[in-house]
Write a protein that holds these residues in place. Sequence first.
Motif, PDB file in Angstrom:
ATOM      1  N   ASP A  30       0.869  -1.198   0.077  1.00 26.92           N
ATOM      2  CA  ASP A  30       0.074  -0.019  -0.033  1.00 26.92           C
ATOM      3  C   ASP A  30       0.969   1.213  -0.087  1.00 26.92           C
ATOM      4  N   ILE A  31       1.777   1.265   0.761  1.00 24.12           N
ATOM      5  CA  ILE A  31       2.815   2.685   0.807  1.00 24.12           C
ATOM      6  C   ILE A  31       3.367   2.812  -0.482  1.00 24.12           C
ATOM      7  N   ILE A  32       3.907   1.428  -0.949  1.00 26.96           N
ATOM      8  CA  ILE A  32       4.552   1.834  -2.382  1.00 26.96           C
ATOM      9  C   ILE A  32       3.371   2.420  -3.353  1.00 26.96           C
ATOM     10  N   SER A  33       2.562   1.668  -3.441  1.00 27.46           N
ATOM     11  CA  SER A  33       1.153   2.357  -4.264  1.00 27.46           C
ATOM     12  C   SER A  33       1.055   3.863  -4.059  1.00 27.46           C
ATOM     13  N   LYS A  50       6.064  -5.164  -8.923  1.00 35.72           N
ATOM     14  CA  LYS A  50       5.618  -5.816 -10.151  1.00 35.72           C
ATOM     15  C   LYS A  50       4.135  -5.985  -9.946  1.00 35.72           C
ATOM     16  N   ALA A  51       3.448  -6.259  -8.951  1.00 34.05           N
ATOM     17  CA  ALA A  51       2.073  -6.396  -8.587  1.00 34.05           C
ATOM     18  C   ALA A  51       1.251  -5.151  -9.025  1.00 34.05           C
ATOM     19  N   LEU A  52       2.061  -3.989  -8.838  1.00 29.58           N
ATOM     20  CA  LEU A  52       1.577  -2.808  -9.007  1.00 29.58           C
ATOM     21  C   LEU A  52       1.631  -2.236 -10.448  1.00 29.58           C
ATOM     22  N   GLY A  53       2.077  -3.075 -11.178  1.00 30.36           N
ATOM     23  CA  GLY A  53       2.103  -2.825 -12.793  1.00 30.36           C
ATOM     24  C   GLY A  53       3.495  -2.060 -13.319  1.00 30.36           C
ATOM     25  N   LEU A  54       4.609  -1.981 -12.026  1.00 27.46           N
ATOM     26  CA  LEU A  54       5.813  -1.187 -12.529  1.00 27.46           C
ATOM     27  C   LEU A  54       6.561  -2.100 -13.542  1.00 27.46           C
ATOM     28  N   LYS A  73       4.886  10.193 -13.040  1.00 27.03           N
ATOM     29  CA  LYS A  73       4.211  10.041 -14.462  1.00 27.03           C
ATOM     30  C   LYS A  73       4.111   8.850 -15.200  1.00 27.03           C
ATOM     31  N   PRO A  74       3.485   8.758 -15.809  1.00 26.18           N
ATOM     32  CA  PRO A  74       3.573   7.541 -17.022  1.00 26.18           C
ATOM     33  C   PRO A  74       4.953   7.481 -17.639  1.00 26.18           C
ATOM     34  N   GLY A  75       5.555   6.548 -17.507  1.00 25.04           N
ATOM     35  CA  GLY A  75       6.968   6.445 -18.073  1.00 25.04           C
ATOM     36  C   GLY A  75       7.993   6.980 -17.198  1.00 25.04           C
ATOM     37  N   GLY A  76       7.616   7.698 -15.838  1.00 21.06           N
ATOM     38  CA  GLY A  76       8.478   8.190 -14.860  1.00 21.06           C
ATOM     39  C   GLY A  76       9.252   6.968 -14.053  1.00 21.06           C
ATOM     40  N   SER A  77      10.083   7.630 -13.206  1.00 25.92           N
ATOM     41  CA  SER A  77      11.091   6.617 -12.504  1.00 25.92           C
ATOM     42  C   SER A  77      10.700   6.470 -11.040  1.00 25.92           C
ATOM     43  N   LEU A  78      10.880   5.406 -10.325  1.00 25.67           N
ATOM     44  CA  LEU A  78      10.595   5.313  -8.787  1.00 25.67           C
ATOM     45  C   LEU A  78      11.770   4.892  -8.199  1.00 25.67           C
ATOM     46  N   LEU A  79      12.285   5.466  -7.080  1.00 30.25           N
ATOM     47  CA  LEU A  79      13.436   5.025  -6.409  1.00 30.25           C
ATOM     48  C   LEU A  79      12.893   5.285  -4.717  1.00 30.25           C
ATOM     49  N   ILE A  80      13.117   3.831  -4.366  1.00 29.52           N
ATOM     50  CA  ILE A  80      12.866   3.528  -2.799  1.00 29.52           C
ATOM     51  C   ILE A  80      13.984   2.973  -2.135  1.00 29.52           C
ATOM     52  N   THR A  81      14.418   3.510  -1.170  1.00 32.78           N
ATOM     53  CA  THR A  81      15.489   3.167  -0.222  1.00 32.78           C
ATOM     54  C   THR A  81      14.806   2.980   1.022  1.00 32.78           C
ATOM     55  N   LEU A  82      15.585   1.931   1.992  1.00 34.73           N
ATOM     56  CA  LEU A  82      15.202   1.763   3.055  1.00 34.73           C
ATOM     57  C   LEU A  82      16.355   0.873   3.881  1.00 34.73           C
ATOM     58  N   PRO A  83      16.398   0.956   5.115  1.00 32.58           N
ATOM     59  CA  PRO A  83      17.654   0.748   5.884  1.00 32.58           C
ATOM     60  C   PRO A  83      17.394  -1.064   6.220  1.00 32.58           C
ATOM     61  N   PRO A 106      24.310  -2.112   4.481  1.00 31.12           N
ATOM     62  CA  PRO A 106      23.215  -1.385   5.333  1.00 31.12           C
ATOM     63  C   PRO A 106      21.823  -0.821   4.773  1.00 31.12           C
ATOM     64  N   TYR A 107      21.608  -0.951   3.513  1.00 26.12           N
ATOM     65  CA  TYR A 107      20.518  -0.517   2.705  1.00 26.12           C
ATOM     66  C   TYR A 107      19.737  -1.557   1.934  1.00 26.12           C
ATOM     67  N   ILE A 108      18.553  -1.236   1.533  1.00 24.03           N
ATOM     68  CA  ILE A 108      17.983  -1.872   0.497  1.00 24.03           C
ATOM     69  C   ILE A 108      17.507  -0.962  -0.543  1.00 24.03           C
ATOM     70  N   VAL A 109      17.558  -1.147  -1.997  1.00 19.51           N
ATOM     71  CA  VAL A 109      17.252  -0.436  -2.986  1.00 19.51           C
ATOM     72  C   VAL A 109      16.387  -0.989  -3.948  1.00 19.51           C
ATOM     73  N   LEU A 110      15.266  -0.294  -4.074  1.00 18.61           N
ATOM     74  CA  LEU A 110      14.318  -0.716  -5.062  1.00 18.61           C
ATOM     75  C   LEU A 110      14.185   0.416  -6.182  1.00 18.61           C
ATOM     76  N   THR A 111      14.213   0.163  -7.439  1.00 14.52           N
ATOM     77  CA  THR A 111      14.035   1.008  -8.635  1.00 14.52           C
ATOM     78  C   THR A 111      13.076   0.451  -9.572  1.00 14.52           C
ATOM     79  N   ALA A 112      12.169   1.180 -10.272  1.00 10.80           N
ATOM     80  CA  ALA A 112      11.239   0.890 -11.163  1.00 10.80           C
ATOM     81  C   ALA A 112      10.807   2.030 -12.107  1.00 10.80           C
ATOM     82  N   THR A 113      10.160   1.503 -13.252  1.00 10.14           N
ATOM     83  CA  THR A 113       9.519   2.755 -13.945  1.00 10.14           C
ATOM     84  C   THR A 113       7.912   2.443 -14.207  1.00 10.14           C
ATOM     85  N   LYS A 114       7.430   3.413 -14.243  1.00 10.76           N
ATOM     86  CA  LYS A 114       5.854   3.199 -14.448  1.00 10.76           C
ATOM     87  C   LYS A 114       5.478   3.160 -15.941  1.00 10.76           C
TER      88      LYS A 114
END
Length: 248
Positions: free
Chosen positions: A128-131, A184-188, A138-148, A240-248
């Motif tokens: 839910d928080i990722i959604s 992936k479930a969110l369509g990214l 934006k459509p075609g835009g990029s997502l970057l999420i990092t967390l400890p 120390p971190y985890i990184v998630l990247t994706a495009t919409k």
Amino acid sequence: MNTELTDKSFWANYWESKKGLAFKVPVNHTFYKVIRRITGKNKIESAIELGGFPGYYAIFLKNYFGVNASLFDYYIHPQILHEVLAANQLSENDIPAIEGDIFSYSPKKQYDLVLSCGLIEHFTDTRDIISRHVDFVKPGGSLLITLPNFTGVNGWMQRKFDPENYSKHNIDCMDPKLLADHAKALGLKNVRSCYYGKFTIWLENKAQQPSSVKALFKLIWLTGKIFTKIIPIDSKQLSPYIVLTATK
């Protein structure tokens, strides 16, 4: 409904207790390699940092990449924000700041890049928080999420010597495969999720710890640094971190 593991009073106390927040964000700020890769592959003209007070990555994007960057957070301390911006030769007009609740706020616009660094682990419903992030992209835009990453050595330090802070984090979400599956479930698309960074550890309450804990901290820190210098790999136990990247 997504359950928050923190509240506004927690963040007010957290930021007001911090020292040395107003510094010039360096060109090699944490995750700069990831951001450089994203900006190199995609045309990034606008960005928003979610849960990012006091806005270090918005500042980084503005000053080093010329991106029109904004800041969104549940709690914003105006004086601290002013001091941090001033230290980077910027003003509130340069980095628009929005104080709001991500679960009730409807984005007025979408952005080429949406990023958060240390946000999603404070909520129990990870998908839910990722959604909520995706809503800003934006459509075609990029997502970057990092967390400890609190599932390895750094997590042991947190759990053992700062259980109060540890309890404010959703440890279950600190799993690269889980994060990738949610994305992936969110369509990214172009989803990439991994452990990230050379070894380090930290304690928010280090200054209050007895000398024995500080000595142990230094020993573990030094041992880990030497090991990852010899064998520089990203791993569950040491990164120390985890990184998630994706495009919409």
